[in-house]
Scaffold this active site. Structure first.
Site, short mmCIF file in Angstrom:
data_model
loop_
_atom_site.label_atom_id
_atom_site.label_comp_id
_atom_site.label_asym_id
_atom_site.label_seq_id
_atom_site.Cartn_x
_atom_site.Cartn_y
_atom_site.Cartn_z
N THR A 1 -30.22 11.40 17.48
CA THR A 1 -30.51 12.05 18.77
C THR A 1 -30.52 13.57 18.55
O THR A 1 -29.68 14.12 17.84
CB THR A 1 -29.45 11.68 19.83
OG1 THR A 1 -28.14 11.96 19.32
CG2 THR A 1 -29.54 10.21 20.20
N ASP B 1 -25.87 9.06 16.92
CA ASP B 1 -25.85 9.80 18.18
C ASP B 1 -25.08 11.09 17.95
O ASP B 1 -23.87 11.16 18.12
CB ASP B 1 -25.22 8.95 19.29
CG ASP B 1 -25.36 9.63 20.64
OD1 ASP B 1 -26.00 10.69 20.71
OD2 ASP B 1 -24.82 9.09 21.62
N ALA B 2 -25.82 12.11 17.49
CA ALA B 2 -25.20 13.36 17.06
C ALA B 2 -25.67 14.55 17.90
O ALA B 2 -25.06 15.60 17.88
CB ALA B 2 -25.51 13.60 15.59
N LYS B 3 -26.77 14.39 18.60
CA LYS B 3 -27.34 15.42 19.48
C LYS B 3 -27.38 16.78 18.77
O LYS B 3 -26.79 17.76 19.25
CB LYS B 3 -26.57 15.47 20.80
CG LYS B 3 -26.66 14.12 21.54
CD LYS B 3 -26.06 14.14 22.91
CE LYS B 3 -26.16 12.80 23.61
NZ LYS B 3 -25.25 11.75 23.10
N ARG B 4 -28.09 16.81 17.65
CA ARG B 4 -28.18 18.03 16.85
C ARG B 4 -29.43 18.85 17.22
O ARG B 4 -30.19 18.47 18.10
CB ARG B 4 -28.21 17.69 15.35
CG ARG B 4 -26.95 17.01 14.86
CD ARG B 4 -25.72 17.89 15.02
NE ARG B 4 -24.53 17.08 15.25
CZ ARG B 4 -23.56 16.88 14.37
NH1 ARG B 4 -23.59 17.44 13.20
NH2 ARG B 4 -22.51 16.14 14.70
#
Ligand code: OMP
Length: 272
Positions: free
Chosen positions: A118, A91-94
């Site tokens: 993510t 869950d890094a939302k890159r």
């Protein structure tokens, strides 16, 4: 991991539970703080006690990278003790310009061997496609998030009355397929999950927001389940901080089991 492997895990375990690993030094039981790697010890105990009930684990990278190089080491060790057949989500939302996204993808899919990451859709196709070039790896694209601020942009409608999150769902289906693209759809917007399902009938949804954020599992299943389940429902704090005492891992197990039992009933109800 392929979509059919994921679905067969869901069937075998009668579960679509994702356990979120958001380890916070200020919240983990105090007795762990004297361990050489408290974050790892905490996550290891949680994984060992919940692996029977979980089909996915979602380490939230913020909680590890906040600790600097040691946090990255803890993350790698956590990844190594997650059983092979369980789906892993960074869950890094890159998401960035293409050559940067390519290196983010390499970091999370090759250097660390996560199954998925993510990704934010805001920078468009060329920021997301580098992540989709990896065999058997997944992008989990933010569509309709669980937080109150999701209304600031995601719910704004265009001149035809179409909300932005729907445009994200429609457009991004040209970038990937249900075999390598999932969507984040928050559990806190139960009534809208059905709308998202109409636009993306086959894709898996990662659904955070049950537990601490108050979303309803039965609503999520009612509006979101498809013929291959199509759901990974995440709970982080509701499981990992069920107790802050020495019994924390057993308490996490009990919370995970409660969710799994409800999921079993919902799978029987909707998939037979
Ligand atoms: P709990 O509220 O403690 O269950 O944690 C939810 C987890 O899901 C956190 O790691 C959040 O960063 C993450 N999350 C959301 O809460 N809302 C979203 O819309 C998206 C995510 C996510 O991408 O996982």
């Amino acid at each position: 991991m392929t979509r059919s492997e994921l679905f067969s895990q869901i069937q075998q375990k009668s579960s679509f539970l994702c356990v979120g690993l958001d380890p916070d030094l200020e919240k983990i039981p105090k007795h762990l703080l004297s361990e050489p790697d408290p974050i790892f010890s905490f996550c290891k105990a949680i994984v060992e006690e919940t692996a029977d009930f979980a089909v996915a684990y979602k380490p939230n990278i913020a909680f590890f990278e906040a600790l600097g190089p040691k946090g990255w080491e803890s993350l790698q060790k956590v990844l190594e003790i997650i059983p092979e057949d369980i789906f892993t989500i960074a869950d890094a939302k890159r998401g960035d310009i293409g050559n940067t996204s390519k290196l983010y993808a390499k970091a999370f899919f090759e250097t660390m061997e996560f199954d998925s990451i993510t990704v934010a859709p805001y920078m468009g196709a060329d920021s997301v496609s580098p992540f989709l070039e990896f065999q058997n790896k997944w992008v989990i694209l933010l569509a309709l998030t669980s937080n109150a601020g999701s209304a600031d942009f995601q719910l704004i409608s265009d001149t035809q009355g179409k909300p932005l999150y729907q445009s994200v769902l429609e457009k991004s289906q040209d970038w990937g397929t249900p075999e390598n693209l999932m969507y984040v759809v928050g559990a806190t917007r139960g009534e809208l999950i059905g709308e998202v399902r109409k636009v993306a009938p086959e894709h898996f949804f990662l659904v955070p927001g049950v537990g601490a954020q108050g979303g309803s599992l039965s609503e999520v299943a009612k509006y979101g389940m498809n013929s291959t389940c199509g759901l990974l429902v995440n709970s982080s704090r509701g499981i990992i901080y069920a107790s802050k005492e020495k019994d924390f891992a057993k308490a996490a197990r009990r919370e995970a089991q409660v969710l799994q039992e409800e999921m079993k009933g919902l799978l029987e109800k909707y998939l037979g």
